[in-house]
Design a protein around this motif. Structure first.
Motif, short mmCIF file in Angstrom:
data_model
loop_
_atom_site.label_atom_id
_atom_site.label_comp_id
_atom_site.label_asym_id
_atom_site.label_seq_id
_atom_site.Cartn_x
_atom_site.Cartn_y
_atom_site.Cartn_z
N ASP A 100 0.81 -1.21 0.00
CA ASP A 100 0.00 0.00 0.00
C ASP A 100 0.84 1.26 0.00
OD1 ASP A 100 -1.05 -0.28 3.49
OD2 ASP A 100 0.85 -0.60 2.49
N GLY A 101 2.12 1.13 -0.27
CA GLY A 101 2.94 2.30 -0.50
C GLY A 101 3.31 3.05 0.76
N LEU A 102 3.99 4.15 0.58
CA LEU A 102 4.41 5.00 1.67
C LEU A 102 3.38 6.11 1.86
CD1 LEU A 102 8.20 5.45 0.76
CD2 LEU A 102 7.22 3.96 2.50
N THR A 103 3.21 6.51 3.12
CA THR A 103 2.37 7.66 3.43
C THR A 103 3.30 8.82 3.76
OG1 THR A 103 0.64 6.23 4.31
CG2 THR A 103 0.54 8.56 4.90
N PHE A 104 3.15 9.91 3.02
CA PHE A 104 4.07 11.03 3.13
C PHE A 104 3.46 12.20 3.90
CE2 PHE A 104 7.80 10.34 0.47
CZ PHE A 104 7.43 9.24 -0.27
N LYS B 41 1.15 19.71 -2.85
CA LYS B 41 2.47 19.11 -2.63
C LYS B 41 2.44 17.77 -1.90
CE LYS B 41 4.30 22.52 -4.72
NZ LYS B 41 4.65 22.37 -6.14
N PHE B 42 1.24 17.24 -1.65
CA PHE B 42 1.19 15.91 -1.05
C PHE B 42 1.56 14.86 -2.07
CE2 PHE B 42 -0.16 16.07 3.20
CZ PHE B 42 -1.03 17.12 3.37
N LEU B 43 2.39 13.92 -1.65
CA LEU B 43 2.71 12.75 -2.47
C LEU B 43 1.78 11.63 -2.03
CD1 LEU B 43 6.57 12.77 -2.46
CD2 LEU B 43 5.24 12.08 -4.43
N LYS B 44 0.96 11.15 -2.97
CA LYS B 44 -0.01 10.11 -2.60
C LYS B 44 0.13 8.90 -3.50
CE LYS B 44 -3.47 13.16 -0.62
NZ LYS B 44 -4.83 13.72 -0.71
N ILE B 45 0.03 7.73 -2.88
CA ILE B 45 0.15 6.49 -3.64
C ILE B 45 -1.06 6.32 -4.55
CG2 ILE B 45 -0.91 5.18 -1.72
CD1 ILE B 45 1.82 3.84 -4.08
N ASN B 57 -5.13 2.33 -5.19
CA ASN B 57 -5.72 3.21 -4.19
C ASN B 57 -7.15 3.51 -4.63
OD1 ASN B 57 -6.58 5.68 -2.90
ND2 ASN B 57 -4.47 5.97 -2.25
N GLU B 58 -8.07 3.32 -3.72
CA GLU B 58 -9.50 3.42 -4.07
C GLU B 58 -9.90 4.80 -4.55
OE1 GLU B 58 -11.26 2.30 -0.40
OE2 GLU B 58 -10.89 4.23 0.56
N THR B 59 -9.08 5.81 -4.28
CA THR B 59 -9.44 7.16 -4.71
C THR B 59 -9.02 7.44 -6.15
OG1 THR B 59 -7.36 8.14 -3.96
CG2 THR B 59 -9.14 7.97 -2.33
N VAL B 60 -8.30 6.53 -6.76
CA VAL B 60 -7.82 6.78 -8.12
C VAL B 60 -8.93 6.48 -9.14
CG1 VAL B 60 -6.14 6.08 -9.88
CG2 VAL B 60 -5.45 6.25 -7.48
#
Lengths: 114, 112
Positions: A100-104, B41-45, B57-60
């Motif tokens: 589930d990746g990294l949370t930034f 600027k948030f990095l989101k998976i 990711n369910e939001t994609v």
């Protein structure tokens, strides 16, 4: 719902002094934490990490401290150098395969002044 | 000797178009990811993929789809581009069993 928070958008430090960047998290499931450094128009570059079973990890001028009870970690850079000027991202991951990746966090822009 | 590379670096296109962004890693890693860095600027998976499974990711929106021709590549296809898709997209990879992800330089997408 920010699970990883970096509350200081920017930080200015004099060259040679210590830079302290802070990060807070809310999800108790996180078991591994990383710091990335990012220059403009480049991708994040891995800097240092720490497992939740430790409270400190050191690599040269960089030290990361983890306080699990407070859900807080910090990155110390000493001495600070001009090339350290960049945006620093705190990131966290959960146990398992990291699928589930990294949370930034949102990042802290560190400015080292000569 | 670039570890994770992305092409193109910049992409300007019109709303409604379909576009692809390519990612390649020469690290021998098993898992690859796509992240989106938005205007805040948030990095989101967005996705993670290894040869066993794709996790979305369910939001994609389903206009976004990753395609992996082989273990070293994970491309991102975007259909019917919208203004809100304008962002920087980062590819990353990780070795199975490791925790550290290594990022590409990013693709700056601007939808007009």
């Amino acid at each position: 719902d920010q699970q990883v928070k970096q509350n200081s958008p920017s930080l200015s430090v004099q060259e040679g002094r210590i830079s302290i960047l802070n990060c807070d998290y809310t999800n108790s499931m996180f078991d591994y934490f990383l710091w990335y450094k990012k220059y403009p128009a480049e991708g994040p570059t891995f800097l240092i990490s720490i497992s939740s079973i430790k409270d400190k990890n050191e690599d040269g001028r960089f030290t990361v401290f983890l306080n699990k009870s407070a859900k807080h970690l910090s990155l110390h850079i000493v001495p600070s150098q001009p090339g350290d000027s960049a945006v620093y991202f705190c990131a966290a991951s959960k146990p398992g395969g990291g699928a589930d990746g990294l949370t930034f966090g949102k990042g802290t822009h560190l400015i080292i002044q000569p | 000797d670039t570890a994770v590379s992305q092409t193109p670096k910049y992409l300007v296109t019109q709303m409604g178009n379909d576009k692809s962004i390519k990612c390649e890693q020469n690290l021998g890693h098993d898992t690859m990811y796509w992240y989106k860095q938005d205007s805040k600027k948030f990095l989101k998976i967005m996705f993670s993929y290894n040869n066993k499974e794709l996790i979305i990711n369910e939001t994609v929106p389903n206009r976004f789809s990753p395609k992996s021709p082989d273990k070293a590549h994970l491309n991102l296809h975007i259909n019917s581009l919208e203004l809100g898709d304008s962002a920087v997209y980062f590819c990353a990879s990780r070795l199975e069993g490791g925790k550290t992800q290594y990022f590409g330089p990013g693709t700056r997408l601007l939808v007009l």
